[in-house]
Design an enzyme around this catalytic site. Structure first.
Site, PDB file in Angstrom:
ATOM      1  N   ASP A 243       0.842  -1.265  -0.126  1.00 42.55           N
ATOM      2  CA  ASP A 243      -0.059   0.153  -0.021  1.00 42.55           C
ATOM      3  C   ASP A 243       0.931   1.354   0.015  1.00 42.55           C
ATOM      4  OD1 ASP A 243      -2.598   1.377   0.082  1.00 42.55           O
ATOM      5  OD2 ASP A 243      -1.963   1.965   2.155  1.00 42.55           O
ATOM      6  N   HIS A 248       4.200   4.446  -3.218  1.00 38.88           N
ATOM      7  CA  HIS A 248       4.481   6.016  -2.822  1.00 38.88           C
ATOM      8  C   HIS A 248       5.947   5.943  -2.284  1.00 38.88           C
ATOM      9  CE1 HIS A 248       0.319   6.716  -2.976  1.00 38.88           C
ATOM     10  NE2 HIS A 248      -0.133   6.057  -1.823  1.00 38.88           N
ATOM     11  N   LYS A 348       0.124   2.383  10.419  1.00 34.14           N
ATOM     12  CA  LYS A 348      -1.074   3.057  10.932  1.00 34.14           C
ATOM     13  C   LYS A 348      -1.057   3.121  12.283  1.00 34.14           C
ATOM     14  CE  LYS A 348      -3.403   3.019   6.623  1.00 34.14           C
ATOM     15  NZ  LYS A 348      -3.900   3.953   6.150  1.00 34.14           N
TER      16      LYS A 348
END
Length: 510
Positions: A243, A248, A348
């Site tokens: 992710d 990214h 997270k």
């Protein structure tokens, strides 16, 4: 800025969340700033039961709700809505594309677009092949002189490993040339990241230091204080490595690590980025546990709120091994960066939301002051804050006003917000404008995407094949598992970006 050509913008999945929250509000902001073409049409495409008027009513509500500048200029919004249309089709139905072609052709003539079409695929990636195949079958992909330009925007998530990346590129390239394809990444549209390139080019005093001779290590952090929200199905199938790192943070790293381009052009800059990816030292299976630390957040109280563990989130497997935290160490094997460790950390439910690149310069080879004041100052650092509070910090040692030489670390900092009336464009504004203009500088090329996945896929395979590689638990609100410290050299530490919440809690193997 050069003249922007008239065009038709076709948004597949126009009734979805991305179009509602990001695409239509961003296109409106561009229109309000007079950055859209003189004539244009936005055609929403999807299964939802709308016509032109009902879709405009929906767009009116969503633009007012999600535009960053409030209150919205009512006259601009009324005029903008006149350029919005909707076509109800099932994207999986090949016969429906004949109907779609007629609608696009009619709008093309109405706004004098001369065949300039931009397709934005705001859909699940599992129907990319269906959409591109059917666009090709109708000749809506033709990109020849006299027929206008055709561009297609692919939205993350794009793939899950090297094989799926190759398969996706092969499918897209059946109908669209690489120069027609724009793989969008909102990270690359952030002003703070673009400023890294500008900083290096505009300030000759730093470029001589931008190498292994003066830099001890590079630390990249992308922390989020939120959990997975309502994305349990997606996140549990992907995790932090897929992710964040593959899509990214590796592209972000390439902006920092690339050689300076000979020209400020998209193709030249992208060529320099791919050289960085090709220079990455592969992390072998037997070294994954030594160079990569993965974690998953546990139940804890965070700023007074009780946070459930990841495994208790909605639509997450009860025995999930998906990582919500990842830290890694890797190297770039070239003349500029040989021997310099790069550290990446993302996760997270960390203490705060922040993205930054920190350069740790080497210490002075003969520091006279450390005998008397051994702990008063640390290494020099240059920090690029990408979000929030975009800016630059430079940390150095300075003599404190007192007898003797008491050295203390101080900061010289710059915040974009201090400029005053300069407005920050949202990343999607910048990226959508670049798509319309045909500027691919901030978009990931096919070879770069495959190179990123080639680097992370062995890690994915090692986790799958070796159950002994540990998944560490960490308390929500901490900086992740303490095992991540082992990636650093003795005496080094991660930048702790929150004074009230620090690392060091005991972690649990899951």
């Amino acid at each position: 800025m050069e003249k922007i050509e008239n065009c038709v913008i076709v948004i597949f999945g126009a009734s979805g969340d991305l179009a509602k929250r990001k695409l239509l509000p961003s296109l409106f902001e561009l229109y309000h700033k007079n950055l859209m073409p003189f004539k244009f049409a936005i055609l929403g495409v999807g299964r939802s039961d709308y016509d032109d008027e009902s879709f405009r009513e929906k767009a009116n509500i969503n633009v007012k709700l999600f535009s960053k500048n409030k209150p919205v200029n009512q006259k601009s919004l009324r005029d903008f809505l006149k350029s919005i249309y909707y076509e109800e089709i099932d994207p999986n139905n090949a016969e429906a594309y004949e109907q779609l072609k007629k609608r696009i052709t009619d709008l093309n003539e109405f706004v004098d677009a001369k065949g300039n079409y931009l397709y934005y695929l705001a859909t699940p990636p599992n129907i990319y092949d269906v959409i591109t195949t059917n666009l090709g079958a109708q000749g809506l992909n033709k990109h020849n002189d006299g027929e206008g330009w055709k561009r297609i925007v692919l939205e993350k998530p794009l793939c899950s490993d090297l094989n799926s990346a190759r398969a996706l590129n092969a499918q897209i390239h059946k109908f669209f040339n690489e120069d027609q394809v724009y793989r969008i990444d909102h990270f690359l549209g952030k002003e703070g990241l673009q400023n890294i390139i500008a900083f290096r080019i505009a300030n000759a005093i730093f470029e001589p230091l931008w190498n292994r001779n003066y830099i001890q290590r590079v630390e990249i952090t992308a922390a989020e204080n939120i959990g997975i929200e309502d994305r349990g199905v997606y996140y549990d199938a992907n995790g932090a490595l897929r992710d964040m790192v593959a899509t990214h943070l590796l592209p972000l790293m390439s902006v920092f690590a690339m050689e300076l381009p000979s020209k400020f052009e998209a193709s030249v800059i992208r060529n320099e980025k791919i050289k960085v990816f090709h220079s990455l030292v592969p992390i072998l299976s037997e070294n994954v546990s030594k160079q990569v630390v993965r974690g998953q957040y546990l139940e804890a109280t965070m700023r007074g709120d009780k946070i459930v563990s990841y495994r208790k989130e909605k639509k997450v497997e009860k025995d999930s091994k998906t990582e919500t935290y990842l830290a890694m160490k890797f190297f770039i094997d070239n003349w500029r960066w040989g021997g310099v460790p790069f550290h990446i950390r993302t996760g997270k439910r960390l203490p705060t939301k922040i993205t930054e690149v920190a350069i740790h310069f080497k210490k002075s080879p003969h520091s006279l002051f450390t005998r008397d004041f051994p702990t008063r100052y640390n290494d020099n650092q240059l920090v690029f804050r990408i979000q929030p509070d975009d800016g630059i910090w430079f940390k150095f040692g300075m003599k404190m006003p007192s007898a003797g030489f008491n050295i203390k670390s101080v900061n010289v900092d710059f915040h974009y917000k201090d400029i005053g009336e300069v407005e920050f464009p949202e990343p999607f504004e910048q990226l959508l404008l670049d798509c319309i203009r045909g500027d691919a500088m901030l978009f990931t090329r096919a070879d770069a995407m495959e190179a990123c996945w080639a680097f992370v896929t062995p890690i994915i395979q090692a986790w799958k094949e070796n159950p002994d590689i540990k998944l560490h638990g960490y308390l929500a609100g901490s900086w992740g598992p303490k095992e991540a410290t082992a990636l650093l050299e003795p005496g080094e530490e991660w930048r702790y970006l929150s004074k009230e919440l620090v690392n060091g809690v005991d972690s649990t193997d899951l």
